[in-house]
Design a protein around this motif. Structure first.
Motif, mmCIF file in Angstrom:
data_model
loop_
_atom_site.group_PDB
_atom_site.id
_atom_site.type_symbol
_atom_site.label_atom_id
_atom_site.label_comp_id
_atom_site.label_asym_id
_atom_site.label_seq_id
_atom_site.Cartn_x
_atom_site.Cartn_y
_atom_site.Cartn_z
ATOM 1 N N GLU A 1 -65.319 38.598 40.136
ATOM 2 C CA GLU A 1 -64.317 38.146 39.203
ATOM 3 C C GLU A 1 -62.676 38.022 39.645
ATOM 4 O OE1 GLU A 1 -64.937 39.723 35.418
ATOM 5 O OE2 GLU A 1 -67.217 39.817 35.564
ATOM 6 N N GLY A 2 -62.603 36.603 39.584
ATOM 7 C CA GLY A 2 -61.463 36.181 39.313
ATOM 8 C C GLY A 2 -60.683 35.323 41.219
ATOM 9 N N GLU A 3 -61.924 35.667 41.881
ATOM 10 C CA GLU A 3 -61.643 34.628 42.819
ATOM 11 C C GLU A 3 -61.373 33.351 43.695
ATOM 12 O OE1 GLU A 3 -60.840 35.524 46.814
ATOM 13 O OE2 GLU A 3 -61.783 36.984 45.869
ATOM 14 N N VAL A 4 -60.605 32.658 43.980
ATOM 15 C CA VAL A 4 -60.713 31.351 43.786
ATOM 16 C C VAL A 4 -61.016 30.333 44.785
ATOM 17 C CG1 VAL A 4 -59.567 29.137 43.875
ATOM 18 C CG2 VAL A 4 -58.739 31.013 42.478
ATOM 19 N N CYS A 5 -62.098 29.753 44.809
ATOM 20 C CA CYS A 5 -63.093 28.861 45.655
ATOM 21 C C CYS A 5 -63.094 27.325 45.567
ATOM 22 C CB CYS A 5 -64.802 29.061 45.206
ATOM 23 S SG CYS A 5 -64.493 31.171 45.593
ATOM 24 N N GLU A 6 -63.540 26.500 46.493
ATOM 25 C CA GLU A 6 -63.027 25.800 46.037
ATOM 26 C C GLU A 6 -64.553 24.805 46.637
ATOM 27 O OE1 GLU A 6 -60.785 22.957 49.666
ATOM 28 O OE2 GLU A 6 -62.766 23.529 50.622
ATOM 29 N N VAL A 7 -64.920 24.092 45.534
ATOM 30 C CA VAL A 7 -65.808 23.285 45.572
ATOM 31 C C VAL A 7 -66.087 21.637 45.857
ATOM 32 C CG1 VAL A 7 -67.320 22.305 43.180
ATOM 33 C CG2 VAL A 7 -65.940 24.478 43.241
ATOM 34 N N LYS B 1 -70.942 10.657 42.084
ATOM 35 C CA LYS B 1 -71.486 10.600 40.945
ATOM 36 C C LYS B 1 -71.397 11.942 40.652
ATOM 37 C CE LYS B 1 -75.625 10.171 44.087
ATOM 38 N NZ LYS B 1 -76.446 10.694 44.798
ATOM 39 N N GLU B 2 -70.811 12.534 41.011
ATOM 40 C CA GLU B 2 -69.499 13.538 39.858
ATOM 41 C C GLU B 2 -70.357 14.954 40.244
ATOM 42 O OE1 GLU B 2 -66.332 14.693 38.909
ATOM 43 O OE2 GLU B 2 -66.145 12.842 39.823
ATOM 44 N N ILE B 3 -71.362 15.437 41.044
ATOM 45 C CA ILE B 3 -71.913 16.467 40.997
ATOM 46 C C ILE B 3 -71.775 17.642 41.461
ATOM 47 C CG2 ILE B 3 -73.841 14.974 40.219
ATOM 48 C CD1 ILE B 3 -75.139 15.383 42.704
ATOM 49 N N PRO B 4 -71.756 19.205 42.182
ATOM 50 C CA PRO B 4 -71.091 19.567 42.735
ATOM 51 C C PRO B 4 -72.283 19.414 43.701
ATOM 52 C CG PRO B 4 -72.084 20.443 40.421
ATOM 53 C CD PRO B 4 -71.817 19.655 40.544
ATOM 54 N N LEU B 5 -71.954 19.396 45.184
ATOM 55 C CA LEU B 5 -73.032 19.685 46.476
ATOM 56 C C LEU B 5 -72.654 21.105 47.153
ATOM 57 C CD1 LEU B 5 -71.844 17.121 47.698
ATOM 58 C CD2 LEU B 5 -73.738 16.561 46.403
#
Length: 188
Positions: A106-112, A118-122
């Motif tokens: 929890e609290g970890e920062v990730c790159e999405v 299309k504005e969808i997460p890949l």
């Protein structure tokens, strides 16, 4: 459209009606014959990793992606909840979209990675290294620490990592999320 000379690690492309990310690539110019690019590509929909060879100069359809910083909040029913660092918007992402999820706390920062049109997460990219605390490890016997022996240890996320015998409960360690290997002990 891009060509094989534009291929680089982390590039997203459209291939065989699917979206892939380049995991590894190597430009090869043999002594005889034409040059080619040997790649390892990962499907962003199924997670399968394929080996594919593109001939030199081959056109590839690159996918425009946006990389945004998201903070991991919690997990519920095999879905991970992330919050955008700038807009505080929250999104749910399937657990399978993330490699190295066993090291996510929890609290970890990730790159999405988002598909720009299309504005969808890949995909979700974990940081290359995480710092986790050891919750349980068998104590090493005095004198055994001279060798390069590794022992299983449990970290605060519940994942198991092989660590050197001198590591004790409560130690903070650095872990490579791509390989799952212990890198070093971190001074508190």
């Amino acid at each position: 459209m891009a060509t094989t000379s534009d291929i680089r690690k982390g590039m997203c492309l459209e291939h065989n009606h699917d979206t892939y990310i380049i995991v590894e690539f190597q430009h090869v110019k043999p002594g005889k014959g034409n040059a080619f690019v040997r790649t390892k590509i990962k499907s962003l929909t199924t997670g399968k990793v394929l080996d594919h060879t593109f001939p030199a100069g081959h056109k590839v359809e690159d996918v425009r992606v946006e990389r945004r910083q998201y903070q991991f909040l919690y997990e519920a029913e095999n879905r991970l909840n992330f919050m955008n660092q700038e807009t505080y918007e929250q999104i749910d992402i399937e657990r399978e979209m993330l490699d190295g999820v066993q090291f996510l706390k929890e609290g970890e920062v990730c790159e999405v990675l988002f598909h720009a049109e299309k504005e969808i997460p890949l995909a979700v990219m974990m940081p290359q290294y995480v710092f986790l605390q050891i919750t349980y490890v068998e104590p090493g016997v005095k004198g055994d620490t001279a060798t390069n022996t590794l022992t299983p240890a449990e970290v605060e996320t519940g994942a198991e990592v092989r660590v050197p015998l001198f590591i004790k409960n409560g130690d903070l360690i650095k872990i490579n999320t791509e390989t799952g290997e212990y890198m070093e002990r971190v001074k508190n």
